[in-house]
Design an enzyme around this catalytic site. Structure first.
Site: not given
Ligand code: IVH
Length: 686
Positions: A88, A123, A189, A423
């Site tokens: 992302l 996230k 994740e 110590c």
């Molecule tokens: S969507 C195309 N949703 O963030 C969409 N990613 O760089 C790709 N991640 O590698 C991911 N929570 O590991 C999405 N709710 C969430 C997420 C999430 C964590 C991580 C994922 C991805 C990175 C994005």
């Protein structure tokens, strides 16, 4: 399952047990609403294991008994994703968030007053994972890798109980529910909760292993293990948030994907919001800025996704990122403060850790007055001095740390830190082994180490003495009631009731908890002793191999090195531990208190105790299973592969490569008859 020769009754029984176990797993690990007790779960699991042992042809890879695979891998194989795993683009601050909304409007050719619907999701800060299901069964699990190709970590992912081995198919009467697709890649994740992260790090610290810097590293490290048994001990969980490739199902929106994932039995985070416009998105992000501190796991932002799949496909992706989503990143939690002092803490293994004591300062809602400086080299690398003004940072569950010194604020009166040579607690010498970052107190009677040792002994994963916490241990030591862990077993409720702030009732509870722990199995006792480099897993291997504490105590380094997973460092550490006078005294007192656990159903015959035995070729008088059970009962460990640690190979008819290997390694080989003779002569009680 190839079940042609099984009765319908057996098949029905097996299927029923699997359904009930899958459901219990789902309710416990996905919904957090268990309906049956642990004991009921264990008894269902045992019933299924027994049936599968009797009818091995009925075992399937998706059976709940198959979560933890038997043999470690030698390497991970590549896994090609059917649909790429994208990453992302980031947005920092509200302006960049609104710029994302404008880009979407422009690309979709929508007037700016026509709002776009977005889905906001947390996230998660863990490891991105893809799960492939064919006809509802988990067939593969992989890491993201370069987005096109990752590593196949199926066996490790199967140990995560929140991941269904079979997708659910029970919500089809629900309006809009999606059928089980022929094929789907589920994306999500894998994470560790704060509680689990601390439990793992405490254990690692106790067994002298390096700790993980944060839950994300710990999760990633746990999934990159070649031995799924290690992953299983880390108790990861997984939130699912999307799909890659899919066949036999269709989705209208991201929100529908999340609903379908939930219906299919995946764990979907409840903190999702469908927002009708970007203002609502901004408000929700703001809301979570402080709320995120209260989550039991780490997040590092909010993912904002265009809800409509029609819009998503119109927007497409650029480079490796979709244009329909953005990762909003919360600003780093930093603050500036002054270091008042640098003190040195002493851990259970004698490790000395410099800790900065600071003017208390608030970092995004939490008051901080201590930060770890890790070790001496780290202090010098960052040139941190007492009196310095420093920038400190908190990130998720990481212990606050010093990022940098604000050198412009130096007055010249700052004092450099040096690791003490004695110590700070017991005044014994401090040593730093060449090549090691850690300095240690070598004092064998260091009160700080003894205290930490006793606390470890009582802890949940060791002897599990509920209610005996650090505060009580301190009181017991100060009042002279205990000097080592074994003394706990001689305490009476009356002795403890005279301690400050100790009511009669709590004294009785403490007494009962200590007495109840007397029946702990051998593996826990070995772990509780706090031998350096011996974690839970090694303790279990030692218990299994030796069967009682005396056999472990008397084992030489060579004998110890025959135990699976025990290398020369661990073997030397075990021998050193049992050679100490203090250890002998603790063991003597433990026996006096009646604590001498034995692995049930095993005898220690001289001919077999502690040996590692491999059977190969066709046996004629015993089945392989009977032979393995027999040597186990006599104190040996059956093993399936020949290595230089193998003590003996029993070769039946048509023995092949294992026999060759035994010859080439010089491992003694005997026939089945010679083996039976050896059993007879061992004097075992059969
Ligand atoms: S969507 C195309 N949703 O963030 C969409 N990613 O760089 C790709 N991640 O590698 C991911 N929570 O590991 C999405 N709710 C969430 C997420 C999430 C964590 C991580 C994922 C991805 C990175 C994005």
């Amino acid at each position: 399952m190839s079940t042609s020769n099984l009765s319908n009754e057996v098949i029905a029984k097996i299927e029923d047990l699997r359904r009930r176990l899958d459901r219990a797993n789902y309710l416990y690990y996905v919904k957090d609403q268990p309906e049956i007790s642990d004991a009921q779960y264990d008894s269902l699991m045992r019933a299924l294991q027994e049936l599968e042992a009797r009818y091995p042809q009925a075992v399937t890879p998706e059976s709940p008994t198959q979560r933890v695979g038997a043999t470690p891998l030698t390497e991970f194989t590549p896994h090609v994703h059917l649909a790429p795993m994208l990453s992302l683009a980031n947005a920092f601050g509200e302006d960049e968030l609104r710029a994302f909304d404008e880009r979407c409007h422009k690309a979709l050719e929508l007037p700016s007053d026509e709002p776009i619907e977005y889905v906001c999701e947390l996230k998660f800060d863990g490891l991105a994972v893809s799960l492939t299901y064919q006809d509802g069964k988990l067939i593969a699990g992989a890491t993201r890798g370069n987005g096109m190709q990752g590593e196949n970590i199926t066996e490790n992912l199967k140990t995560i109980k929140a991941i269904p081995l079979n997708m659910h198919n029970s919500k089809l009467d629900k309006p809009g529910a999606k059928p089980i697709p022929n094929l789907v890649e589920v994306r999500g994740e894998a994470i560790l909760t704060h509680d689990e992260f601390h439990r793992i790090n405490d254990e690692r610290e106790e067994s002298g292993e390096p700790t993980f810097a944060n839950p994300r590293n710990a999760a990633a490290g746990s999934l990159r293990q070649l031995d799924p048994k290690i992953t299983a001990m880390r108790r990861l969980t997984m939130f699912c948030y999307g799909v890659g490739a899919y066949e036999g199902v269709d989705f209208e929106s991201q929100n529908k994907v999340l609903c379908a994932l939930g219906d299919w039995g995946f764990k979907v985070n409840p903190n999702v919001k469908v927002c009708t416009n970007i203002d609502e998105v901004a408000a929700y992000i703001n809301d979570w800025h402080t709320k995120k501190e209260k989550l039991p796991y780490d997040i590092d932002g909010m993912v904002v996704k265009v809800n409509s799949f029609a819009y998503q496909s119109q927007l497409g992706s650029v480079a490796r990122s979709p244009r329909w989503a953005v990762a909003y990143k919360y600003p780093a939690m930093q603050a500036t403060t002054v270091i008042i002092d640098i003190i040195v803490g002493v851990g259970r293994t004698g490790a000395l850790t410099p800790v900065a004591i600071m003017e208390p300062v608030e970092v995004s809602g939490v008051t901080v007055s201590r930060a770890t400086l890790h070790n001496e080299d780290e202090v010098h690398r960052k040139d941190v001095r007492i009196g310095d003004t420093v920038v400190i940072q908190r990130a998720g569950e990481v212990i606050p740390e010093v990022v940098e010194v604000v050198k412009e604020k130096r007055k010249g009166t700052e004092v450099e830190f040096h690791m003490p040579t004695k110590c700070p607690v017991c005044n014994a010498d401090v040593e730093r082994a060449p090549g090691e970052a850690v300095a240690r107190c070598v004092g064998i009677a260091c009160p700080a180490q003894i205290r930490e040792n006793i606390i470890h002994f009582t802890s949940r994963t060791a002897m599990d003495m509920d209610g005996i916490g650090p505060a009580l241990v301190d009181q017991l030591i100060e009042s002279g009631l205990i000097h080592d862990p074994a003394d706990l077993f001689f305490l009476k409720a009356e002795n403890m009731a005279i301690l400050d702030r100790m009511a009669q009732k709590s004294a009785e509870n403490a007494y009962n908890a200590i007495q109840a722990s007397k029946t702990a199995p051998l593996s826990r006792l070995i772990y509780a002793l706090g031998i350096r480099h011996v974690g839970e897993r090694t303790a279990a291997a030692l218990a299994e191999h030796f069967g009682n504490i005396d056999a472990v105590t008397n084992a030489s380094e060579e004998v110890l090195a025959e135990v699976p997973d025990v290398g020369p460092v661990v073997a030397a550490s075990v021998v050193r531990f049992f050679h100490q006078e203090e250890t002998a005294e603790v063991l003597r007192k433990l026996k006096e208190a009646g604590i001498d656990p034995k692995v049930e159903g095993r005898q220690q015959t001289e001919a077999f105790a502690g040996k590692s035995i491999v059977f190969t070729g066709a046996l004629t008088k015993l089945t392989r299973e009977q032979a393995e059970q027999l040597v186990y009962k006599l104190g040996a460990s059956p093993s399936s592969s020949v290595s230089k640690k193998t003590s003996l190979v029993v070769a039946g008819e048509k023995a092949g490569s294992k026999l060759d290997k035994a010859h080439s390694l010089g491992v003694p080989v005997i026939s089945e008859d010679e083996f039976l003779e050896m059993v007879k002569e061992s004097g075992a009680d059969l």
